[in-house]
Every structure is written in structure tokens, then in C-alpha cells.
Write an enzyme that holds these catalytic residues in place. Structure first.
Site, PDB file in Angstrom:
ATOM      1  N   PRO A 122      21.350   8.456   5.960  1.00  6.20           N
ATOM      2  CA  PRO A 122      20.324   9.471   6.218  1.00  6.20           C
ATOM      3  C   PRO A 122      19.176   8.862   7.018  1.00  6.20           C
ATOM      4  O   PRO A 122      18.486   7.957   6.531  1.00  6.20           O
ATOM      5  CB  PRO A 122      19.885   9.906   4.822  1.00  6.20           C
ATOM      6  CG  PRO A 122      20.173   8.717   3.955  1.00  6.20           C
ATOM      7  CD  PRO A 122      21.387   8.050   4.537  1.00  6.20           C
ATOM      8  N   HIS A 176      16.206  15.193   8.590  1.00  6.53           N
ATOM      9  CA  HIS A 176      17.417  15.413   9.379  1.00  6.53           C
ATOM     10  C   HIS A 176      18.538  15.657   8.370  1.00  6.53           C
ATOM     11  O   HIS A 176      19.311  14.774   8.016  1.00  6.53           O
ATOM     12  CB  HIS A 176      17.735  14.198  10.245  1.00  6.53           C
ATOM     13  CG  HIS A 176      19.045  14.310  10.976  1.00  6.53           C
ATOM     14  ND1 HIS A 176      19.338  15.354  11.826  1.00  6.53           N
ATOM     15  CD2 HIS A 176      20.140  13.508  10.974  1.00  6.53           C
ATOM     16  CE1 HIS A 176      20.549  15.194  12.319  1.00  6.53           C
ATOM     17  NE2 HIS A 176      21.067  14.082  11.805  1.00  6.53           N
TER      18      HIS A 176
END
Length: 318
Positions: A122, A176
Site C-alpha cells: 500500500p 490509494h
């Protein structure tokens, strides 16, 4: 003597290889070093990239290498790791952190003093730990963040309005990942507020719900992965665009994962926001006005960032 623009890429899978190709096709760098956990793969990609030289805007040198070669680069792109079908980005965390720990401290110890650009997911969390492992100033560690997500939002709005996406300014903010939010209230079409454009063109937006468009952006990556097992072209261009802004000192406003230090009322972590990108990396973060819905969504995304930073710390990689 003119300065040579040097880029290193760590992790030469679908994403890393397309970052390399995008930068070469756009003439972003003069020298490139590729490194992978499978050395033969890095060497093969380097040779394959060298076969494009006669088609490029200018001459470039591409080779495989290790820590010592990477340490001489101006920018290092981190694209290690993988994403499988139906896997949440945050579920990759432990493996991604172990991967960056395997080389970030070593390349810094070897003398690297440039800018890290992180793609590995991530991405907001990994970028935080790249900074922790490197000890670099916050402006010299950047993640691609919501750069690709913002491009997807612009594409979707372009499809709805039939207007060139290049004149649309719109940002996805926050993680994101699944909690990212669309900043419709600050979006514009060639300077015209997007929400005003909606009101004056009701025929184009008949049956269109902004919440659905936002979810469509979030789902895009999973739809692509479901069909072809990876994303590669869009993120390759996103990375190339970011590195080009650094090398050319463009001071362009680009959405990326940047370290908050009081902006948007938060400090101490990375998340997706628009920032001025130049030769020093993140030169400045721009604070966009958020409506009530967007503010709540951004706060929720920030809570996710903080939670998973604590999870990352529990792995004791630093």
C-alpha cells in the site's frame, strides 16, 4: 559538463518494466539501472530496453545492477511486490515492508542521496516506511499515491462530458485504495467549476450520480486486475510523469503521496494530495477546499493511514 539524469528501478515486474519503458519513450532519463530479486530478469529487461534505443527521443544507457550502481542514481523508483486478484492493497503490507527493508538502508549506506519514488502498495504506508528506513527529509520521499486514480477520474469525467481530459482538473484524495475520495467541489473544466458545468449541461448528466463515478474510479484497478492480472500502463505513465517533473524542475502540481505536516489538519503520515513537484521533490502541498462530504471522507482515509502505520510498526522493520 551537462548533468546526466540517472534513474534506478527496483522491482522489474509488470509495473517496474512499464515505468522503465514509459520513461525511455518520453526521454525522461539518460541512464537507467534495473535491479530485481531475480537478477536474470533485470538483465533481460535491460537488454530488451536497449533494443528500443534507435526509436527513442535521445540516446540512453540501460543496464542491470545492484546496490552500488543504484547508489549513484538521482532517483530510485521502488516497484517491488505484487498484487493478486481480490487482494486488498493493505493486505500486502508485511511483504512490502520486508522487501523495502532488504535494500533501502543498504543503498543509503552506499551513498545514495537522491529522491525515492515509491509505487509499491500500500503506497502511502510503504512510502512512510521508506522515509523511516532512509532517514531522508520528507520532501525527498514521494509516493505515486492518487496520481493514477486522479487520471482515472479525469478519464471518466471526459467520457461523461465528451471533453478532452487534459483540460479537466480533478483530484482523488486520501488513500490509494478503497477509502479514497473524489474532490468534485474543486474540480474544473478549463477553469469552469465542474459542479457549475453540471448545472448548465443537465442532459449530459442525466442518470449520472457522482457517488457512482467515485466508486467507478475505486473499482477500476480491480476490474483491470480481474481481466489481465495486473495494472501496468497507467501506473508506468504516472511514474514517468512524476520523475520528469523532478528532473526538469517543472514545479507542476501533481497528485501524489506526500508527507503531511499540518496540511489539511493532519501531520505525521503520507497520503494522496496535490503537490508542487520540482527538483527538490515535494516543494509544497496545496490545500484544496473540501465540502462536508469530502472532508468526512478525507478524515476517514487519514484514519486508515494512521491505523496501518501502527500495524507496520508492529512488524519492527525500523
Amino acid at each position: 559538463m551537462l548533468q546526466t539524469r540517472k534513474v534506478g528501478i527496483v522491482g522489474i515486474g509488470h509495473v517496474g518494466s512499464h515505468c522503465a519503458l514509459s520513461m525511455l519513450l518520453q526521454g525522461v532519463c539518460d541512464e537507467m539501472v534495473l535491479m530485481d530479486i531475480i537478477p536474470e530478469k533485470a538483465k533481460a529487461h535491460a537488454i530488451d530496453c536497449m533494443d528500443t534505443i534507435s526509436f527513442l527521443p535521445h540516446r540512453a544507457i540501460i543496464r542491470d545492477g545492484g546496490i552500488q550502481e543504484l547508489s549513484k542514481m538521482d532517483v530510485i523508483v521502488i516497484s517491488v511486490g505484487s498484487l493478486t486478484k481480490n487482494e486488498q492493497r493493505l493486505e500486502e503490507l508485511k511483504g512490502s515492508l520486508e522487501a523495502i527493508k532488504s535494500f533501502v538502508p543498504d543503498v543509503v549506506k552506499a551513498g545514495f542521496n537522491g529522491i525515492f519514488v515509491t509505487i509499491t502498495n500500500p503506497v502511502d504506508i510503504v512510502t512512510y516506511f521508506v522515509r523511516e528506513l532512509s532517514g531522508f527529509p520528507k520532501n525527498r520521499v514521494i509516493g505515486t499515491g492518487t496520481g493514477l486514480d486522479s487520471a482515472r477520474l479525469k478519464r471518466i469525467l471526459s467520457e461523461v462530458t465528451n471533453i478532452d481530459s487534459q483540460v479537466i482538473q480533478a483530484y482523488m484524495l486520501g488513500e490509494h485504495g478503497d477509502t479514497q475520495i473524489a474532490n468534485f467541489s474543486s474540480a474544473t473544466i478549463q477553469g469552469v467549476p465542474f459542479l457549475d458545468y453540471m448545472k448548465t449541461h443537465p442532459e449530459q448528466f442525466k442518470g449520472v450520480e457522482l457517488s457512482v463515478l467515485e466508486k467507478q474510479v475505486v473499482r477500476t484497478a480491480w476490474d483491470i486486475i480481474s481481466g489481465k492480472n495486473c495494472t501496468e500502463f497507467g501506473i508506468g505513465c504516472t511514474c514517468s510523469n512524476l520523475v520528469k517533473a523532478i528532473f526538469h524542475n517543472e514545479r507542476r502540481v501533481l497528485p501524489c503521496s506526500a508527507y503531511l505536516n499540518g496540511e489539511y489538519g493532519h501531520s505525521g503520515f503520507y497520503t494522496g494530495v496535490p503537490a508542487i513537484i520540482g527538483s527538490n521533490g515535494v516543494e509544497e502541498i496545496l490545500e484544496l477546499p473540501l465540502d462536508e462530504r469530502e472532508r468526512k471522507g478525507f478524515e476517514d482515509a487519514c484514519a486508515v493511514m494512521k491505523k496501518y502505520i501502527e500495524v507496520g510498526k508492529s512488524y519492527k522493520i525500523v
